[in-house]
Design an enzyme around this catalytic site. Structure first.
Site, PDB file in Angstrom:
ATOM      1  N   CYS A  78      22.429 -20.417 -12.798  1.00 32.64           N
ATOM      2  CA  CYS A  78      23.210 -20.052 -13.975  1.00 32.64           C
ATOM      3  C   CYS A  78      22.724 -20.959 -15.100  1.00 32.64           C
ATOM      4  O   CYS A  78      22.891 -22.190 -15.032  1.00 32.64           O
ATOM      5  CB  CYS A  78      24.703 -20.254 -13.755  1.00 32.64           C
ATOM      6  SG  CYS A  78      25.682 -19.946 -15.251  1.00 32.64           S
ATOM      7  N   SER A 116      15.709 -28.978 -15.779  1.00 31.03           N
ATOM      8  CA  SER A 116      15.915 -28.668 -17.193  1.00 31.03           C
ATOM      9  C   SER A 116      15.834 -29.921 -18.049  1.00 31.03           C
ATOM     10  O   SER A 116      16.304 -30.993 -17.641  1.00 31.03           O
ATOM     11  CB  SER A 116      17.287 -28.013 -17.397  1.00 31.03           C
ATOM     12  OG  SER A 116      17.574 -27.866 -18.776  1.00 31.03           O
ATOM     13  N   TYR A 139      26.226 -27.455 -17.067  1.00 26.29           N
ATOM     14  CA  TYR A 139      24.921 -26.918 -16.678  1.00 26.29           C
ATOM     15  C   TYR A 139      23.916 -28.055 -16.518  1.00 26.29           C
ATOM     16  O   TYR A 139      23.241 -28.174 -15.484  1.00 26.29           O
ATOM     17  CB  TYR A 139      24.413 -25.921 -17.719  1.00 26.29           C
ATOM     18  CG  TYR A 139      22.934 -25.656 -17.595  1.00 26.29           C
ATOM     19  CD1 TYR A 139      22.433 -24.891 -16.552  1.00 26.29           C
ATOM     20  CD2 TYR A 139      22.023 -26.206 -18.511  1.00 26.29           C
ATOM     21  CE1 TYR A 139      21.058 -24.667 -16.421  1.00 26.29           C
ATOM     22  CE2 TYR A 139      20.673 -25.989 -18.382  1.00 26.29           C
ATOM     23  CZ  TYR A 139      20.189 -25.225 -17.341  1.00 26.29           C
ATOM     24  OH  TYR A 139      18.840 -25.019 -17.209  1.00 26.29           O
ATOM     25  N   LYS A 177      18.804 -11.921 -21.747  1.00 27.85           N
ATOM     26  CA  LYS A 177      19.576 -13.155 -21.815  1.00 27.85           C
ATOM     27  C   LYS A 177      20.616 -13.168 -22.933  1.00 27.85           C
ATOM     28  O   LYS A 177      21.438 -14.081 -22.999  1.00 27.85           O
ATOM     29  CB  LYS A 177      18.626 -14.359 -21.956  1.00 27.85           C
ATOM     30  CG  LYS A 177      17.794 -14.598 -20.705  1.00 27.85           C
ATOM     31  CD  LYS A 177      16.736 -15.674 -20.915  1.00 27.85           C
ATOM     32  CE  LYS A 177      17.325 -17.044 -21.143  1.00 27.85           C
ATOM     33  NZ  LYS A 177      17.975 -17.599 -19.925  1.00 27.85           N
TER      34      LYS A 177
END
Length: 321
Positions: A78, A116, A139, A177
């Protein structure tokens, strides 16, 4: 066989395409097609099979082998940075990735996964070391915590495990997206609709539109993944970005210039600067720049595309596919 989780998503589908270019089609794609639009990312790809992500995880937890697996590219996650359901985020991003790691390590299968650059928070140093990591949302925290998990267990792992900290990726196959698509994609939409672009006014000491990010074209991201596939002796956590920061104005000018060339109209397009939102003050990355020292040190020497080159390639693709 190759396994690509998130294989119908943005980066995952581009990895599938990159494997196809090499003549590899024995690929198991794992994803969640609740949003059926994502299947269009694979409509021109050749794969062996597809599994829903929950069905795949259940079979992994039972210890199934799926035959001879050459490598796993774990891109599924996610990636909505505005999602604050921590229980959901940790289950999908952290626990799922831990299960995949254990499964791959037990079989000595190379495991290349998506981390990330969000783990660095506001920066200003973007180097793969704990002292520079301070995630600002759940996230980023889910990605950060798995990287910490890997570091704590790396000495006991004797097969390839590589985490890639993607910076601001843009390029083909991201249209599904929505609001989370790249600024490059949204700029194209704005130019089609109004012929003008909207950028933020100055913030954090930067002038209007001069906030700077490390924009990396998706083909370069795929190149790093496939290079690691070719070099299974290399493990670690690596930044993946252009390694050079460019401004939002740079991206805007590249987009406008492309439209002007296509239309033969050098007066087309313009930029409007809008007030910086109050809710983003103190929480907005006005500067990112990947430190590529670790990636270069292990031997990846391919240059990365600058914004002008990448935007030209991307807009060509958007308007001819």
């Amino acid at each position: 066989m190759m396994i690509v989780t998130g294989g119908a998503g943005f980066i995952g589908s581009n990895i599938v395409q990159g494997l196809n270019v090499r003549g590899v089609s024995d690929i198991l794609v794992v994803d969640d097609l609740s949003d059926g639009r994502k299947c269009l990312n694979l409509s021109d790809a050749d794969i062996h099979d597809y599994l829903d992500k929950d069905d795949f995880l259940a079979r992994v937890e039972k210890g199934e082998t799926f035959g001879s697996i050459e490598a796993v590219f774990h891109q599924g996650a996610c990636s909505t940075t505005t999602e604050w359901d921590g229980r959901f985020m940790m289950k999908v991003n952290f626990e799922y990735t831990k299960a995949m790691l254990s499964w791959c390590v037990a079989r000595k299968t190379p495991f290349i996964y998506a981390s990330s650059a969000a783990v660095y928070g506001m920066g200003p140093t973007f180097r793969e070391a704990r002292e520079f990591e301070r995630p600002l949302n759940v996230y980023a925290y889910s990605k950060f915590l798995f990287d910490c998990h890997l570091r704590a267990n790396m000495r006991g792992i004797f097969s390839q495990v590589a985490g890639l900290r993607y910076f601001n990726v843009y390029g083909p196959r991201e249209q599904h997206k929505g609001t989370m698509a790249s600024v490059a994609f949204h700029m194209d939409t704005q130019l089609q609709n109004s012929g003008r672009l909207r950028l933020f006014e100055g913030s954090d000491g930067y002038g209007p539109g001069e906030q700077r990010r490390d924009f990396v074209y998706v083909d370069d991201v795929v190149a790093v993944n496939l290079w690691l596939l070719d070099n299974p002796q290399i493990s670690g956590i690596f930044n993946v970005g252009m390694g050079r920061t460019q401004s939002f104005n740079d991206v805007a000018r590249a987009a406008i210039d492309w439209y002007r060339r296509q239309r033969g109209d050098h007066s087309f397009g313009g930029i409007d600067y809008i007030p910086f939102p109050d809710h983003l003050k103190g929480r907005y990355q006005s500067f990112t720049e990947a430190d590529l020292s670790s990636l270069r040190a292990v031997g990846f020497d391919r240059p990365f595309m600058d914004v002008a080159t990448g935007m030209t390639r991307y807009l060509d693709w958007l308007h001819h596919n």
